[in-house]
Design a protein around this motif. Sequence first.
Motif, PDB file in Angstrom:
ATOM      1  N   VAL A 208       0.828  -1.202   0.000  1.00 37.51           N
ATOM      2  CA  VAL A 208       0.000   0.000   0.000  1.00 37.51           C
ATOM      3  C   VAL A 208       0.871   1.264   0.000  1.00 37.51           C
ATOM      4  N   ALA A 209       2.043   1.175   0.614  1.00 40.86           N
ATOM      5  CA  ALA A 209       2.959   2.327   0.632  1.00 40.86           C
ATOM      6  C   ALA A 209       3.519   2.633  -0.749  1.00 40.86           C
ATOM      7  N   GLY A 210       3.432   1.674  -1.673  1.00 39.29           N
ATOM      8  CA  GLY A 210       3.843   1.911  -3.049  1.00 39.29           C
ATOM      9  C   GLY A 210       5.313   2.242  -3.203  1.00 39.29           C
ATOM     10  N   GLU A 211       5.596   3.184  -4.095  1.00 35.38           N
ATOM     11  CA  GLU A 211       6.986   3.508  -4.399  1.00 35.38           C
ATOM     12  C   GLU A 211       7.697   4.159  -3.216  1.00 35.38           C
ATOM     13  N   HIS A 212       6.958   4.623  -2.217  1.00 31.29           N
ATOM     14  CA  HIS A 212       7.561   5.245  -1.037  1.00 31.29           C
ATOM     15  C   HIS A 212       7.846   4.229   0.068  1.00 31.29           C
ATOM     16  N   GLY A 213       7.441   2.982  -0.132  1.00 35.28           N
ATOM     17  CA  GLY A 213       7.660   1.955   0.869  1.00 35.28           C
ATOM     18  C   GLY A 213       8.820   1.049   0.522  1.00 35.28           C
ATOM     19  N   ALA A 214       8.979  -0.011   1.322  1.00 34.00           N
ATOM     20  CA  ALA A 214      10.115  -0.917   1.149  1.00 34.00           C
ATOM     21  C   ALA A 214      10.057  -1.674  -0.171  1.00 34.00           C
ATOM     22  N   ALA A 215       8.844  -1.882  -0.719  1.00 31.10           N
ATOM     23  CA  ALA A 215       8.724  -2.589  -1.994  1.00 31.10           C
ATOM     24  C   ALA A 215       9.219  -1.743  -3.160  1.00 31.10           C
ATOM     25  N   GLY A 216       9.132  -0.441  -3.020  1.00 29.12           N
ATOM     26  CA  GLY A 216       9.683   0.469  -4.016  1.00 29.12           C
ATOM     27  C   GLY A 216       8.908   0.565  -5.308  1.00 29.12           C
ATOM     28  N   LYS A 217       7.648   0.152  -5.307  1.00 25.80           N
ATOM     29  CA  LYS A 217       6.839   0.273  -6.522  1.00 25.80           C
ATOM     30  C   LYS A 217       5.368   0.306  -6.153  1.00 25.80           C
ATOM     31  N   ARG A 218       4.554   0.762  -7.098  1.00 25.29           N
ATOM     32  CA  ARG A 218       3.118   0.836  -6.865  1.00 25.29           C
ATOM     33  C   ARG A 218       2.459  -0.534  -7.069  1.00 25.29           C
ATOM     34  N   TYR A 219       1.420  -0.754  -6.289  1.00 22.36           N
ATOM     35  CA  TYR A 219       0.631  -1.986  -6.394  1.00 22.36           C
ATOM     36  C   TYR A 219      -0.839  -1.639  -6.604  1.00 22.36           C
ATOM     37  N   ASN A 220      -1.535  -2.534  -7.277  1.00 22.01           N
ATOM     38  CA  ASN A 220      -2.989  -2.511  -7.332  1.00 22.01           C
ATOM     39  C   ASN A 220      -3.519  -3.721  -6.585  1.00 22.01           C
ATOM     40  N   MET A 221      -4.628  -3.539  -5.871  1.00 19.40           N
ATOM     41  CA  MET A 221      -5.255  -4.667  -5.207  1.00 19.40           C
ATOM     42  C   MET A 221      -6.400  -5.196  -6.058  1.00 19.40           C
ATOM     43  N   ARG A 222      -6.489  -6.518  -6.166  1.00 19.42           N
ATOM     44  CA  ARG A 222      -7.562  -7.184  -6.901  1.00 19.42           C
ATOM     45  C   ARG A 222      -8.147  -8.258  -5.985  1.00 19.42           C
ATOM     46  N   TRP A 223      -9.460  -8.325  -5.896  1.00 15.40           N
ATOM     47  CA  TRP A 223     -10.094  -9.373  -5.087  1.00 15.40           C
ATOM     48  C   TRP A 223     -11.473  -9.671  -5.662  1.00 15.40           C
ATOM     49  N   VAL A 224     -11.651 -10.884  -6.189  1.00 15.01           N
ATOM     50  CA  VAL A 224     -12.926 -11.283  -6.771  1.00 15.01           C
ATOM     51  C   VAL A 224     -13.781 -12.024  -5.743  1.00 15.01           C
ATOM     52  N   GLY A 225     -13.144 -12.810  -4.869  1.00 15.44           N
ATOM     53  CA  GLY A 225     -13.895 -13.654  -3.947  1.00 15.44           C
ATOM     54  C   GLY A 225     -14.266 -14.985  -4.559  1.00 15.44           C
ATOM     55  N   SER A 226     -13.686 -15.282  -5.702  1.00  8.47           N
ATOM     56  CA  SER A 226     -13.794 -16.587  -6.364  1.00  8.47           C
ATOM     57  C   SER A 226     -12.365 -17.029  -6.640  1.00  8.47           C
ATOM     58  N   MET A 227     -11.912 -18.104  -5.982  1.00 10.00           N
ATOM     59  CA  MET A 227     -10.517 -18.500  -6.101  1.00 10.00           C
ATOM     60  C   MET A 227     -10.125 -18.734  -7.552  1.00 10.00           C
ATOM     61  N   VAL A 228     -10.976 -19.403  -8.313  1.00  4.64           N
ATOM     62  CA  VAL A 228     -10.662 -19.677  -9.718  1.00  4.64           C
ATOM     63  C   VAL A 228     -10.436 -18.383 -10.482  1.00  4.64           C
ATOM     64  N   ALA A 229     -11.296 -17.398 -10.280  1.00  2.16           N
ATOM     65  CA  ALA A 229     -11.150 -16.132 -11.004  1.00  2.16           C
ATOM     66  C   ALA A 229      -9.846 -15.436 -10.629  1.00  2.16           C
ATOM     67  N   ASP A 230      -9.532 -15.404  -9.331  1.00  2.00           N
ATOM     68  CA  ASP A 230      -8.295 -14.744  -8.901  1.00  2.00           C
ATOM     69  C   ASP A 230      -7.052 -15.479  -9.395  1.00  2.00           C
ATOM     70  N   ILE A 231      -7.057 -16.802  -9.340  1.00  2.00           N
ATOM     71  CA  ILE A 231      -5.885 -17.554  -9.797  1.00  2.00           C
ATOM     72  C   ILE A 231      -5.742 -17.492 -11.312  1.00  2.00           C
ATOM     73  N   HIS A 232      -6.845 -17.481 -12.034  1.00  2.94           N
ATOM     74  CA  HIS A 232      -6.744 -17.392 -13.490  1.00  2.94           C
ATOM     75  C   HIS A 232      -6.104 -16.060 -13.908  1.00  2.94           C
ATOM     76  N   ARG A 233      -6.467 -14.987 -13.234  1.00  2.00           N
ATOM     77  CA  ARG A 233      -5.831 -13.694 -13.533  1.00  2.00           C
ATOM     78  C   ARG A 233      -4.338 -13.767 -13.274  1.00  2.00           C
TER      79      ARG A 233
END
Length: 315
Positions: A208-233
């Motif tokens: 969530v801290a993105g490029e200003h955090g330890a990961a050093g890059k921006r992230y997007n969150m994705r959550w479908v609530g269907s395991m198959v849909a999330d894993i297929h992506r």
Amino acid sequence: MTDLAQWLAAQSVDSKLASVVASMAAASAEIAGVLRMAPVAGQVGLVGHTNVQGEEQKALDVISNDVVLKHLRENPDVSILVSEELEEPVELGTDGAYMIATDPLDGSSNLDVNVTVGTIFAVLNAADGLLQKGRAQLAAGYAAYGPATSLVLTFGQSVAVFTLDSAGDWILTTDNPRIPEASGEFAINTARERFWDAATKGYVAENVAGEHGAAGKRYNMRWVGSMVADIHRILMRGGIFLYPLDSETVSKGGRLRLLYEANPMAMLVEAAGGDATTGREKILDLQPTAIHQRVPVILGSADEVKRVEDWYAKG
């Protein structure tokens, strides 16, 4: 174009094992047709009782389980079925060498809003008993019932993605997809943050801290609530899926089932170059203790999984 029968014939596997995968593919094609017409047929609601997991069963959970059972009964090479919808294993009355473990309709809570759902399955050697480590799986796959119906398969070395055409045939559309090692997407149910452990909170906070955090890059969150849909992506473009152990699920061991959700998905993800862990152990190395055992599941792009494991290693 290569269809499923041609692809199976070209694999270096026993013809009987190939026939079991073909049976699950046929069941998935039939389920796709049932789902397509379910709102018209009035089959989207509940059936008024719960399954062995204590979850309310949808009519389509029961129908999908029946479809799988029908196709497997027609295949003499399958002797045992373990299903999310059935408390006990079903012995199919054959001397078949193979066992199927399946979630016949993953994500069924999304049916009323027309979100992608799926069928997940694993194929194992029946002679080795019900409780086998994921590394013992001979094949794994899932069907994703979305705008197009996809079938994703592995025998352990690579992954193949098929699409169901208008004639009812499975056509190979993506051969050997590879999950990128790094990614800028993560999938987790943030409404459960109050239950998370320190490792999960730390990993997500870095993202969530993105490029200003330890990961050093921006992230997007994705959550479908269907395991198959999330894993297929994740299979098609990378990312990480997390359903970690938390203070609410710890008494059950986790949320997702090892034999017919975590293990087959872990096999597919590893075959596509990703990784799969509980945070502390590789999913495929876990020794099952019960057919409906639940476990934490964290899988996807290898670099992201490693970051989560590093958080757990901090203690």
